[in-house]
Motif scaffolding. Structure first.
Motif, PDB file in Angstrom:
ATOM      1  N   ILE A  27       0.647  -1.369  -0.028  1.00 47.79           N
ATOM      2  CA  ILE A  27       0.104  -0.172   0.015  1.00 47.79           C
ATOM      3  C   ILE A  27       0.631   1.259  -0.057  1.00 47.79           C
ATOM      4  CG2 ILE A  27      -2.047  -1.157   1.186  1.00 47.79           C
ATOM      5  CD1 ILE A  27      -1.110   0.077   3.798  1.00 47.79           C
ATOM      6  N   ALA A  28       0.373   2.206  -0.487  1.00 47.33           N
ATOM      7  CA  ALA A  28       1.137   3.629  -0.552  1.00 47.33           C
ATOM      8  C   ALA A  28      -0.053   4.627  -0.465  1.00 47.33           C
ATOM      9  CB  ALA A  28       1.662   3.840  -1.845  1.00 47.33           C
ATOM     10  N   LEU A  29       0.217   5.713   0.528  1.00 46.53           N
ATOM     11  CA  LEU A  29      -0.555   7.127   0.778  1.00 46.53           C
ATOM     12  C   LEU A  29       0.216   8.099   0.184  1.00 46.53           C
ATOM     13  CD1 LEU A  29      -2.857   8.169   2.255  1.00 46.53           C
ATOM     14  CD2 LEU A  29      -1.658   8.163   4.342  1.00 46.53           C
ATOM     15  N   VAL A  60      -3.212   2.191  -4.001  1.00 44.79           N
ATOM     16  CA  VAL A  60      -2.772   3.587  -3.778  1.00 44.79           C
ATOM     17  C   VAL A  60      -3.966   4.658  -3.173  1.00 44.79           C
ATOM     18  CG1 VAL A  60      -1.278   5.272  -4.526  1.00 44.79           C
ATOM     19  CG2 VAL A  60      -1.204   3.259  -5.464  1.00 44.79           C
ATOM     20  N   LEU A  61      -3.811   5.392  -2.123  1.00 51.27           N
ATOM     21  CA  LEU A  61      -4.946   6.397  -2.183  1.00 51.27           C
ATOM     22  C   LEU A  61      -4.138   7.794  -1.860  1.00 51.27           C
ATOM     23  CD1 LEU A  61      -7.548   7.069  -0.663  1.00 51.27           C
ATOM     24  CD2 LEU A  61      -6.529   6.676   1.489  1.00 51.27           C
ATOM     25  N   ARG A  62      -4.876   8.708  -2.733  1.00 50.16           N
ATOM     26  CA  ARG A  62      -4.591  10.203  -2.444  1.00 50.16           C
ATOM     27  C   ARG A  62      -5.768  10.607  -2.043  1.00 50.16           C
ATOM     28  NH1 ARG A  62      -5.827  10.324  -8.127  1.00 50.16           N
ATOM     29  NH2 ARG A  62      -6.556  12.306  -8.999  1.00 50.16           N
ATOM     30  N   PHE A  63      -5.778  11.876  -1.181  1.00 58.86           N
ATOM     31  CA  PHE A  63      -6.869  12.296  -0.673  1.00 58.86           C
ATOM     32  C   PHE A  63      -6.761  13.959  -0.356  1.00 58.86           C
ATOM     33  CE2 PHE A  63      -4.618  11.862   3.053  1.00 58.86           C
ATOM     34  CZ  PHE A  63      -4.879  12.826   3.898  1.00 58.86           C
ATOM     35  N   ASN A  98      -3.732  -7.377   4.700  1.00 57.18           N
ATOM     36  CA  ASN A  98      -2.491  -8.370   4.732  1.00 57.18           C
ATOM     37  C   ASN A  98      -1.290  -7.560   3.791  1.00 57.18           C
ATOM     38  OD1 ASN A  98      -3.776 -10.531   6.063  1.00 57.18           O
ATOM     39  ND2 ASN A  98      -4.914 -10.762   4.164  1.00 57.18           N
ATOM     40  N   ALA A  99      -1.384  -6.526   3.466  1.00 54.19           N
ATOM     41  CA  ALA A  99      -0.396  -5.627   2.649  1.00 54.19           C
ATOM     42  C   ALA A  99       1.189  -5.954   3.444  1.00 54.19           C
ATOM     43  CB  ALA A  99      -0.530  -4.324   2.633  1.00 54.19           C
ATOM     44  N   GLY A 100       2.194  -6.277   2.539  1.00 60.71           N
ATOM     45  CA  GLY A 100       3.302  -6.938   2.945  1.00 60.71           C
ATOM     46  C   GLY A 100       4.068  -5.482   3.242  1.00 60.71           C
ATOM     47  N   GLN A 101       3.877  -4.515   2.497  1.00 60.62           N
ATOM     48  CA  GLN A 101       4.752  -2.876   2.710  1.00 60.62           C
ATOM     49  C   GLN A 101       3.847  -1.861   2.784  1.00 60.62           C
ATOM     50  OE1 GLN A 101       8.122  -2.343   0.556  1.00 60.62           O
ATOM     51  NE2 GLN A 101       8.032  -4.434  -0.429  1.00 60.62           N
TER      52      GLN A 101
END
Length: 216
Positions: A27-29, A60-63, A98-101
């Motif tokens: 995941i990435a924010l 990926v999430l941007r907000f 369960n995201a690994g990173q």
């Protein structure tokens, strides 16, 4: 690129979310620049970072921070925005348990918020910090910095002087076990006008190497 609305500390927050292509995708924010200076999740640099992570199969999430776009609330000098970012990361983790990173990326004001979130959330495994405003905000909370990452700066930035960012990078680089990759984009201003592709090229190169290391 589905639109999402999720609960923040002061009401609803508006975002855009891309679900990862693989089971248990990392995941990435993404965090946008200053809300009072036109910063939104649709900022070109934030969008480019978002797209880069999405292409790599990340969720990926941007907000939009509070008071921006359709996000409720009002600007809160960074304190409330940090809480917004924590809520966004919570939402991201709920949909990817369960995201690994876990990575975080921010531009300018968003980089400052991102580095604070990094200190509070030990699950964050890496960061991308674009033009961190080391001359405007206190970064002394990074003691020690808990993860390695990339700092990208425009060599002709007239808003955040190169010297202030270099001083921050030097301080972080003295910490044992932490590697800060510092890249300068020659001729680039604070917004990397006409040079966003070059800036993203550095991000690409860094992630190619960093993600191979974490998978090894």
């Amino acid at each position: 690129m589905p639109e999402v609305i999720f609960n923040g500390p002061e009401g609803r927050l508006e975002g855009r979310y891309q679900h990862g292509t693989q089971p248990n995708a990392p995941i990435a924010l993404m965090l946008h620049p200053h809300p009072q200076h036109g910063g939104t999740m649709n900022n070109k640099i934030v969008y480019s970072l978002y797209h880069n992570f999405a292409q790599r199969g990340f969720s990926v999430l941007r907000f939009n921070f509070r008071g921006v776009g359709r996000s409720q609330g009002v600007y809160d000098r960074g304190e409330g925005e940090l809480s917004d970012a924590a809520s966004a990361l919570d939402w991201l983790q709920t949909y990817n348990p369960n995201a690994g990173q876990c990575w975080i990326a921010g531009f300018s004001f968003g980089a400052w918020i991102g580095m604070q979130l990094l200190m509070r959330r030990p699950e964050i495994s890496g960061f991308i910090s674009v033009a961190p405003p080391a001359n405007m905000y206190d970064f002394t909370f990074l003691a020690p910095c808990p993860a390695s990452g990339l700092v990208v700066q425009g060599a002709a930035d007239d808003i955040v002087p190169q010297e202030s960012v270099k001083k921050l990078v030097d301080k972080l680089s003295h910490q044992r076990g932490i590697t800060i990759d510092y890249r300068l984009v020659e001729g680039a201003n604070h917004f990397f006008t006409g040079q966003i592709e070059e800036m993203i090229g550095h991000v690409d190169d860094y992630l190619d190497k960093a993600l191979v290391k974490t998978e090894a």
